[in-house]
Design a protein around this motif. Structure first.
Motif, mmCIF file in Angstrom:
data_model
loop_
_atom_site.group_PDB
_atom_site.id
_atom_site.type_symbol
_atom_site.label_atom_id
_atom_site.label_comp_id
_atom_site.label_asym_id
_atom_site.label_seq_id
_atom_site.Cartn_x
_atom_site.Cartn_y
_atom_site.Cartn_z
ATOM 1 N N ARG A 143 0.799 -1.231 0.000
ATOM 2 C CA ARG A 143 0.000 0.000 0.000
ATOM 3 C C ARG A 143 0.834 1.285 0.000
ATOM 4 N N LEU A 144 2.145 1.181 0.108
ATOM 5 C CA LEU A 144 2.977 2.373 0.237
ATOM 6 C C LEU A 144 4.016 2.445 -0.879
ATOM 7 N N LEU A 145 4.245 3.667 -1.341
ATOM 8 C CA LEU A 145 5.234 3.943 -2.386
ATOM 9 C C LEU A 145 6.471 4.554 -1.729
ATOM 10 N N TRP A 177 23.143 14.055 -1.786
ATOM 11 C CA TRP A 177 22.467 13.040 -0.981
ATOM 12 C C TRP A 177 21.100 12.698 -1.547
ATOM 13 N N GLY A 178 20.546 11.628 -1.041
ATOM 14 C CA GLY A 178 19.176 11.233 -1.356
ATOM 15 C C GLY A 178 18.378 11.117 -0.079
ATOM 16 N N GLY A 179 17.090 11.312 -0.191
ATOM 17 C CA GLY A 179 16.210 11.208 0.966
ATOM 18 C C GLY A 179 14.939 10.468 0.604
ATOM 19 N N ARG A 180 14.400 9.727 1.563
ATOM 20 C CA ARG A 180 13.221 8.893 1.320
ATOM 21 C C ARG A 180 11.929 9.648 1.595
ATOM 22 N N LEU A 181 10.982 9.479 0.691
ATOM 23 C CA LEU A 181 9.600 9.907 0.906
ATOM 24 C C LEU A 181 8.728 8.660 0.939
ATOM 25 N N CYS A 182 7.623 8.765 1.627
ATOM 26 C CA CYS A 182 6.622 7.694 1.574
ATOM 27 C C CYS A 182 5.313 8.309 1.101
ATOM 28 N N LEU A 183 4.760 7.751 0.029
ATOM 29 C CA LEU A 183 3.507 8.228 -0.544
ATOM 30 C C LEU A 183 2.515 7.073 -0.604
ATOM 31 N N PHE A 224 -8.543 15.216 11.598
ATOM 32 C CA PHE A 224 -7.435 14.476 11.002
ATOM 33 C C PHE A 224 -7.849 13.054 10.640
ATOM 34 N N LEU A 225 -8.696 12.461 11.457
ATOM 35 C CA LEU A 225 -9.077 11.071 11.257
ATOM 36 C C LEU A 225 -10.079 10.877 10.119
ATOM 37 N N GLU A 226 -10.550 11.967 9.526
ATOM 38 C CA GLU A 226 -11.495 11.867 8.411
ATOM 39 C C GLU A 226 -10.756 11.570 7.112
ATOM 40 N N HIS A 227 -10.163 10.399 7.043
ATOM 41 C CA HIS A 227 -9.449 10.006 5.832
ATOM 42 C C HIS A 227 -9.584 8.507 5.629
ATOM 43 N N ASP A 228 -9.356 8.066 4.396
ATOM 44 C CA ASP A 228 -9.368 6.653 4.071
ATOM 45 C C ASP A 228 -8.002 6.045 4.384
ATOM 46 N N GLN A 229 -7.922 4.735 4.284
ATOM 47 C CA GLN A 229 -6.638 4.056 4.394
ATOM 48 C C GLN A 229 -5.913 4.141 3.042
ATOM 49 N N PRO A 230 -4.589 4.011 3.037
ATOM 50 C CA PRO A 230 -3.876 3.987 1.748
ATOM 51 C C PRO A 230 -4.443 2.902 0.841
ATOM 52 N N SER A 231 -4.623 3.245 -0.416
ATOM 53 C CA SER A 231 -5.207 2.288 -1.355
ATOM 54 C C SER A 231 -4.174 1.246 -1.787
ATOM 55 N N LYS A 232 -4.664 0.124 -2.269
ATOM 56 C CA LYS A 232 -3.794 -0.975 -2.667
ATOM 57 C C LYS A 232 -3.044 -0.634 -3.950
#
Length: 448
Positions: free
Chosen positions: A258-260, A357-363, A414-422
């Motif tokens: 579910r995470l990029l 340098w490189g840095g990690r993002l999570c989307l 803040f909690l008014e969101h869906d879960q990360p999609s597949k």
């Protein structure tokens, strides 16, 4: 009871330049024995330290709080970003940063709540303006295509009632010293930080109340009445755990497929001489975000604690689901950033890059966080969707409040969101995503 073995750690290419240019820090011990705590936070970045600070505000002093950091403070993604705290819509998955009006209005309120929290942190720990300052955000365009992006963004801001001003080419040159930009869009409400200095000062302030351990990766998590976090040389038993590890949350077995995991890359010049600063002109401190989401971010920072005046160039994005970026991507970034620097600052010919340098993002595909109680008394404050400074702060605060209070007015928003999609299956995901990013980078043209 569940038991999870963590068999991999993320690898960050190159030095965390923002940390490298600071004076060495005395650091924190490595956990080398078994201990107990009431609360354990895994990760000492923006989310982890925000969670720790919020817990200190909510809990009695008798509650023991422990923070475990796998490497050194500010050496991970927390010290590798561009140092913008952005309040307005900034979705990297979007062609224009924006989403629906209602969603963006809610996001703005939450982002500003996080920035206010960071500002209070800066004040509490006596951080100078060079480390944290409320400032405007400027989006810069160098092409007619970029101007269209700015006009589209301005139209959206007007629709949701956000103020902005347009800067012409002369004003952009007066700001940056460069004639590269022909139009700009300025908004208020954000902040600029020296990210490594902020994290280090925050950790030092919290250390009066919180036990911080560096070079202490979690290698095993066992849940139960008392959860156990095992490290290479010790273990912590705790009733409550907050995992503030961004994309590394998948190494713990949560949010599979579910995470990029996206790497972005940056270069920082050596210290500029007085002669070079005179040639450059412009203001002493500024930052430019690209009109095209795939364009180049640029920052100019003035001397802080002997670090010198420097320019930072950031561009290129690659999807690396292994949580490792190959050297080929670093070489590609080097060539791209050297050209971007040359295009913008021809008067600084001969100025070398001292750090790369490189840095990690999570989307996530739907730009949703990986947040919530994922096992009994274990919370995730992860997946910041490219806005680690703001969304990390926000999710860390939210995890602490949900764990202690259960709910609050802003937390409910803040909690008014869906879960990360597949995600699509491999290898189609990585091939498709990297081809799409290369195409968008090519389309960005001179904005890159």
């Amino acid at each position: 009871m569940i038991q999870k073995k963590i068999t991999r750690l993320p690898k960050d290419p190159g030095p965390a330049a923002w940390n490298s240019i600071l004076h060495p820090d005395e650091g924190y011990p490595t956990l080398e024995q078994d201990t107990t705590a009431d609360w354990v936070i895994v990760g000492a970045g923006w989310a982890g330290l925000a969670a720790a600070r919020r817990l200190t505000q909510l809990l009695p002093e008798s509650d023991k709080i422990v923070v475990l950091e796998a490497s050194r403070i500010a050496e991970g993604p927390a010290g590798r970003n561009s140092g913008f705290m952005i309040d307005l819509p900034h979705e990297l998955n979007s062609d224009s940063y924006t989403g629906s009006n209602d969603r963006d209005l809610n996001s703005i309120l939450l982002n500003r709540h996080a920035i206010d929290f960071a500002e209070q942190t800066a004040m509490e720990y006596d951080m100078p303006k060079a480390v944290f300052s409320r400032s405007c955000k400027v989006t810069g365009a160098s092409t007619q295509q970029g101007i269209q992006h700015i006009l589209s963004y301005a139209k959206h801001l007007a629709e949701i009632g956000e103020a902005f001003s347009v800067k012409n080419a002369g004003e952009m040159t007066a700001m940056t010293g460069s004639s590269f930009y022909i139009k700009g869009l300025q908004t208020e409400g954000g902040a600029m930080v020296q990210p490594a200095a902020f994290i280090r000062r925050c950790a030092r302030g919290l250390s009066q109340r919180v036990s911080i351990y560096e070079n202490t990766p979690v290698v095993e998590l066992t849940s139960g009445d008392l959860h156990t976090l095992r490290t290479p040389k010790g273990a912590v038993k705790s009733k409550h755990i907050i995992l503030a590890v961004n994309g590394h949350i998948q190494s713990f077995g949560f949010f599979p497929k579910r995470l990029l995991h996206v790497f972005t890359y940056a270069s920082m010049t050596r210290k500029l001489t007085s002669s070079e600063l005179s040639k450059l002109g412009g203001q002493s401190d500024w930052g430019i975000l690209p009109a095209d989401p795939m364009g180049t971010t640029v920052r100019k920072v003035s001397n802080y604690a002997g670090s010198g005046d420097r320019i930072i160039i950031r561009n290129l994005a690659t999807l690396n689901q292994s949580l490792e970026a190959p050297q080929a991507d670093m070489r590609r970034a080097k060539a791209m950033q050297d050209q971007s620097f040359k295009d913008r600052f021809p008067m600084l010919q001969g100025v070398d890059m001292e750090h790369r340098w490189g840095g990690r993002l999570c989307l996530s595909l739907n730009s949703m966080p990986a947040f919530g109680e994922i096992e009994e008394r274990i919370w995730s404050a992860c997946c910041q969707n490219g806005l680690g400074t703001v969304k990390g702060t926000l999710s860390g605060m939210a995890a602490a409040e949900q764990a202690v209070l259960g709910q609050s007015e802003w937390l409910n928003q803040f909690l008014e969101h869906d879960q990360p999609s597949k995600l699509p299956p491999e290898p189609f995901l990585s091939i498709g995503a990297n081809m799409t990013m290369r195409w968008k980078q090519w389309q960005a043209g001179k904005e890159l």
